[in-house]
Write an enzyme that holds these catalytic residues in place. Structure first.
Site, PDB file in Angstrom:
ATOM      1  N   GLY A   1       0.828  -1.210   0.000  1.00  0.00           N
ATOM      2  CA  GLY A   1       0.000   0.000   0.000  1.00  0.00           C
ATOM      3  C   GLY A   1       0.859   1.255   0.000  1.00  0.00           C
ATOM      4  O   GLY A   1       0.488   2.291   0.550  1.00  0.00           O
TER       5      GLY A   1
ATOM      6  N   GLY B   1      -0.274   4.938  -1.037  1.00  0.00           N
ATOM      7  CA  GLY B   1      -1.360   5.577  -0.303  1.00  0.00           C
ATOM      8  C   GLY B   1      -0.920   6.782   0.507  1.00  0.00           C
ATOM      9  O   GLY B   1       0.244   7.191   0.484  1.00  0.00           O
ATOM     10  N   GLN B   2      -1.890   7.342   1.222  1.00  0.00           N
ATOM     11  CA  GLN B   2      -1.658   8.561   1.995  1.00  0.00           C
ATOM     12  C   GLN B   2      -0.519   8.363   3.001  1.00  0.00           C
ATOM     13  O   GLN B   2       0.402   9.167   3.083  1.00  0.00           O
ATOM     14  CB  GLN B   2      -2.948   8.956   2.734  1.00  0.00           C
ATOM     15  CG  GLN B   2      -2.850  10.294   3.450  1.00  0.00           C
ATOM     16  CD  GLN B   2      -3.828  10.425   4.611  1.00  0.00           C
ATOM     17  OE1 GLN B   2      -4.450   9.441   5.042  1.00  0.00           O
ATOM     18  NE2 GLN B   2      -3.975  11.626   5.129  1.00  0.00           N
TER      19      GLN B   2
ATOM     20  N   ASP C   1       2.642  -1.735  -4.431  1.00  0.00           N
ATOM     21  CA  ASP C   1       1.217  -1.389  -4.469  1.00  0.00           C
ATOM     22  C   ASP C   1       0.627  -2.100  -5.687  1.00  0.00           C
ATOM     23  O   ASP C   1       1.360  -2.766  -6.418  1.00  0.00           O
ATOM     24  CB  ASP C   1       1.029   0.136  -4.561  1.00  0.00           C
ATOM     25  CG  ASP C   1      -0.275   0.576  -3.883  1.00  0.00           C
ATOM     26  OD1 ASP C   1      -1.325   0.011  -4.229  1.00  0.00           O
ATOM     27  OD2 ASP C   1      -0.235   1.469  -3.008  1.00  0.00           O
ATOM     28  N   ILE C   2      -0.701  -1.921  -5.894  1.00  0.00           N
ATOM     29  CA  ILE C   2      -1.299  -2.637  -7.041  1.00  0.00           C
ATOM     30  C   ILE C   2      -1.035  -1.956  -8.378  1.00  0.00           C
ATOM     31  O   ILE C   2      -1.275  -2.537  -9.416  1.00  0.00           O
ATOM     32  CB  ILE C   2      -2.829  -2.871  -6.903  1.00  0.00           C
ATOM     33  CG1 ILE C   2      -3.498  -1.657  -6.299  1.00  0.00           C
ATOM     34  CG2 ILE C   2      -3.132  -4.137  -6.149  1.00  0.00           C
ATOM     35  CD1 ILE C   2      -4.997  -1.752  -6.292  1.00  0.00           C
TER      36      ILE C   2
ATOM     37  N   ILE D   1      -2.052  -7.681  -3.039  1.00  0.00           N
ATOM     38  CA  ILE D   1      -1.910  -8.370  -1.766  1.00  0.00           C
ATOM     39  C   ILE D   1      -2.660  -9.718  -1.746  1.00  0.00           C
ATOM     40  O   ILE D   1      -2.388 -10.593  -0.931  1.00  0.00           O
ATOM     41  CB  ILE D   1      -2.348  -7.415  -0.625  1.00  0.00           C
ATOM     42  CG1 ILE D   1      -1.824  -7.899   0.706  1.00  0.00           C
ATOM     43  CG2 ILE D   1      -3.821  -7.174  -0.585  1.00  0.00           C
ATOM     44  CD1 ILE D   1      -0.347  -7.969   0.737  1.00  0.00           C
TER      45      ILE D   1
ATOM     46  N   TYR E   1     -14.931  -2.267   7.413  1.00  0.00           N
ATOM     47  CA  TYR E   1     -13.527  -1.870   7.622  1.00  0.00           C
ATOM     48  C   TYR E   1     -13.141  -2.044   9.091  1.00  0.00           C
ATOM     49  O   TYR E   1     -12.117  -2.667   9.418  1.00  0.00           O
ATOM     50  CB  TYR E   1     -13.353  -0.412   7.183  1.00  0.00           C
ATOM     51  CG  TYR E   1     -12.039   0.227   7.555  1.00  0.00           C
ATOM     52  CD1 TYR E   1     -10.853  -0.130   6.924  1.00  0.00           C
ATOM     53  CD2 TYR E   1     -11.985   1.233   8.523  1.00  0.00           C
ATOM     54  CE1 TYR E   1      -9.656   0.478   7.256  1.00  0.00           C
ATOM     55  CE2 TYR E   1     -10.789   1.849   8.857  1.00  0.00           C
ATOM     56  CZ  TYR E   1      -9.626   1.462   8.227  1.00  0.00           C
ATOM     57  OH  TYR E   1      -8.438   2.078   8.563  1.00  0.00           O
TER      58      TYR E   1
ATOM     59  N   LYS F   1     -10.460  -4.616  10.818  1.00  0.00           N
ATOM     60  CA  LYS F   1      -9.319  -4.173  11.634  1.00  0.00           C
ATOM     61  C   LYS F   1      -9.349  -4.832  13.013  1.00  0.00           C
ATOM     62  O   LYS F   1      -8.309  -5.224  13.555  1.00  0.00           O
ATOM     63  CB  LYS F   1      -9.315  -2.649  11.762  1.00  0.00           C
ATOM     64  CG  LYS F   1      -8.920  -1.929  10.472  1.00  0.00           C
ATOM     65  CD  LYS F   1      -7.482  -2.264  10.080  1.00  0.00           C
ATOM     66  CE  LYS F   1      -7.050  -1.616   8.779  1.00  0.00           C
ATOM     67  NZ  LYS F   1      -5.723  -2.066   8.318  1.00  0.00           N
TER      68      LYS F   1
ATOM     69  N   ILE G   1      -5.811  10.606   9.843  1.00  0.00           N
ATOM     70  CA  ILE G   1      -4.460  11.115   9.594  1.00  0.00           C
ATOM     71  C   ILE G   1      -4.523  12.284   8.606  1.00  0.00           C
ATOM     72  O   ILE G   1      -5.121  12.160   7.536  1.00  0.00           O
ATOM     73  CB  ILE G   1      -3.535  10.013   9.033  1.00  0.00           C
ATOM     74  CG1 ILE G   1      -3.536   8.769   9.943  1.00  0.00           C
ATOM     75  CG2 ILE G   1      -2.127  10.553   8.829  1.00  0.00           C
ATOM     76  CD1 ILE G   1      -2.862   8.935  11.270  1.00  0.00           C
TER      77      ILE G   1
HETATM   78  N1  SER Z   1      -9.091   7.455   8.467  1.00  0.00           N
HETATM   79  C1  SER Z   1      -9.712   6.167   8.408  1.00  0.00           C
HETATM   80  C2  SER Z   1     -11.038   6.244   7.748  1.00  0.00           C
HETATM   81  O1  SER Z   1     -11.631   7.307   7.827  1.00  0.00           O
HETATM   82  C3  SER Z   1      -9.875   5.619   9.787  1.00  0.00           C
HETATM   83  O2  SER Z   1      -8.961   4.624   9.998  1.00  0.00           O
HETATM   84  O3  SER Z   1     -11.483   5.279   7.228  1.00  0.00           O
END
Ligand code: SER
Length: 315
Positions: free
Chosen positions: A10, A13-14, A36-37, A52, A141, A145, A171
Site C-alpha cells: 500500500g 497511499g496517503q 502497491d497494485i 496483496i 472496515y 481491523k 491522519i
Molecule cells: N481514516 C480512516 C477512515 O476514515 C480511519 O482509519 O477510514
C-alpha cells in the site's frame, strides 16, 4: 548492524508514500521496497507491483528480496469499504493472512499492522476511549481491523511472530490525499482553503473525531517498530491520539489564516460512520510502554499544513 530490508504494501497511499520516504531516509533507499497494485508515474525505485491477494507473488518477493520487516498498509478504508463489504473483507483479511503466513514461513523479524479508531462502535465510551474497551464496529472496515488485531495477537502468541500495531485516528497530511475514509474531510478542507474555494463538509459541524498529523503518525509508526520487543505489551493494537476536533473547530482555525474561507455542511452516509466512532482517545498505554509522544495540536498542524500546501502551489 545490518540495516533491515523492508517491504511496504500500500506504498502509494496517503500514509505509505510518506512512510516509504522516511524509512528510506533512515535505512537507505535500496533497503526499502515499496509495493502497491499499480506503479505511480513518479515512481521511485525500488518499487514492485504486488496485489496483496496474489499470495504467490508476495511470497516470491519476500523470499527473493530477503525481506526482514513488513509494513502492511494495503487495505480498503471505512467509507469506500461500505460500497462492497464482502470484497473489502476479502482484501483486508485475506491480504493480512497472506502477510502473516509469509512472515511466519520466511521468519520475518518484525511486521507492522495498522489498525484504526474504526474498531470502536456506538457502545464504546466516546470520551478518552480506554485501551481495553467495548469494540463493536459499525463498518466492515472496522470489523476487519478488529479481527486483524486479534489475528496479530494470535500469531504473536502462537508462532512468536513479532507483530506490532497502532490504532490510527484520522491522519492529516499535505502529501498524497487519502482515499475513501470518513476522516478525509479534514484533509480536503485545507486544500480548498489554500485554493481559495468554498468547501462543503460531509460531516455535521459538531462531529468530534480523534485526529493525528502525518509527521507524528510516521514517527510513532517507526518508533513502535524500533522499540525493544519487551516494551510492546499490547499485542492487539495500541490506542494512539494526537488531537481531537470538530469540523467547526478546524474551520475556525483555518479562518485565522483565511478569514474569507467559507464552509457549509451537508452530512451524507459518512455521518453515521463518524457518529459510531469515539470523540477522543486515551493513549497512555502507548506513552508509558514505548514512549509515544505526538508534537502537533490543531493550531500547529494548521500552520504547517497551510505552509506546505502554499509552497507546493507556489503561492
Ligand atoms: N481514516 C480512516 C477512515 O476514515 C480511519 O482509519 O477510514
Amino acid at each position: 548492524m545490518k540495516p533491515p530490508r523492508i517491504l511496504v504494501t500500500g506504498a502509494n497511499g496517503q500514509i505509505g508514500s510518506e512512510l516509504v520516504a522516511e524509512l528510506r531516509r533512515r535505512y537507505g533507499k535500496s533497503n526499502i521496497l515499496a509495493s502497491d497494485i499499480f506503479q505511480p508515474e513518479d515512481v521511485i525505485e525500488p518499487f514492485g507491483i504486488i496485489n496483496i491477494l496474489d499470495n504467490e507473488r508476495l511470497r516470491q518477493v519476500v523470499e527473493q528480496q530477503e525481506v526482514t520487516q513488513i509494513y502492511h498498509l494495503a487495505a480498503i478504508l471505512s467509507a469506500k469499504g461500505e460500497q462492497n463489504p464482502l470484497q473489502t473483507w476479502e482484501i483486508n483479511m485475506q491480504g493480512l493472512f497472506n502477510i502473516l503466513e509469509a512472515a511466519k514461513d520466511f521468519k520475518i523479524d518484525k511486521v507492522f499492522f495498522p489498525s484504526s479508531i474504526a474498531v470502536f462502535g456506538n457502545n464504546t465510551p466516546a470520551i478518552n476511549t480506554p485501551q481495553h474497551t467495548v469494540a463493536e464496529p459499525a463498518t466492515v472496515y472496522g470489523m476487519s481491523k478488529l479481527a486483524g488485531e486479534n489475528w496479530c495477537q494470535y500469531y504473536n502468541k502462537k508462532y512468536d511472530l513479532d507483530i506490532r500495531s497502532v490504532r490510527y485516528p484520522g491522519i492529516i497530511g499535505h502529501g498524497q490525499k487519502p482515499g475513501g475514509g470518513t476522516t478525509d474531510y479534514a484533509v480536503e478542507i485545507y486544500h480548498k482553503a489554500v485554493d481559495k474555494e468554498d468547501f462543503e463538509c460531509f460531516l455535521s459541524e459538531n462531529t468530534a473525531l480523534p485526529m493525528l498529523y502525518m509527521e507524528d503518525a510516521i514517527n510513532g509508526t517507526i518508533d513502535i517498530m524500533e522499540a525493544p520487543a519487551d516494551k510492546i505489551k499490547v499485542r492487539t493494537s495500541y490506542n494512539l491520539a494526537g488531537m481531537s476536533f470538530t469540523p467547526a473547530e478546524v474551520y475556525a482555525e483555518i479562518q485565522k489564516h483565511y478569514p474569507d474561507f467559507k464552509m457549509t455542511y451537508k452530512p451524507d452516509f459518512r455521518q453515521a460512520i463518524a457518529d459510531s466512532w469515539t470523540d477522543s482517545i486515551d493513549d497512555s498505554a502507548a506513552r508509558n510502554d514505548w514512549g509515544w509522544q505526538p508534537k502537533y495540536d490543531l493550531t500547529k498542524m494548521t500552520e504547517d499544513m497551510i505552509m506546505h500546501l502554499k509552497e507546493k502551489r507556489g503561492v
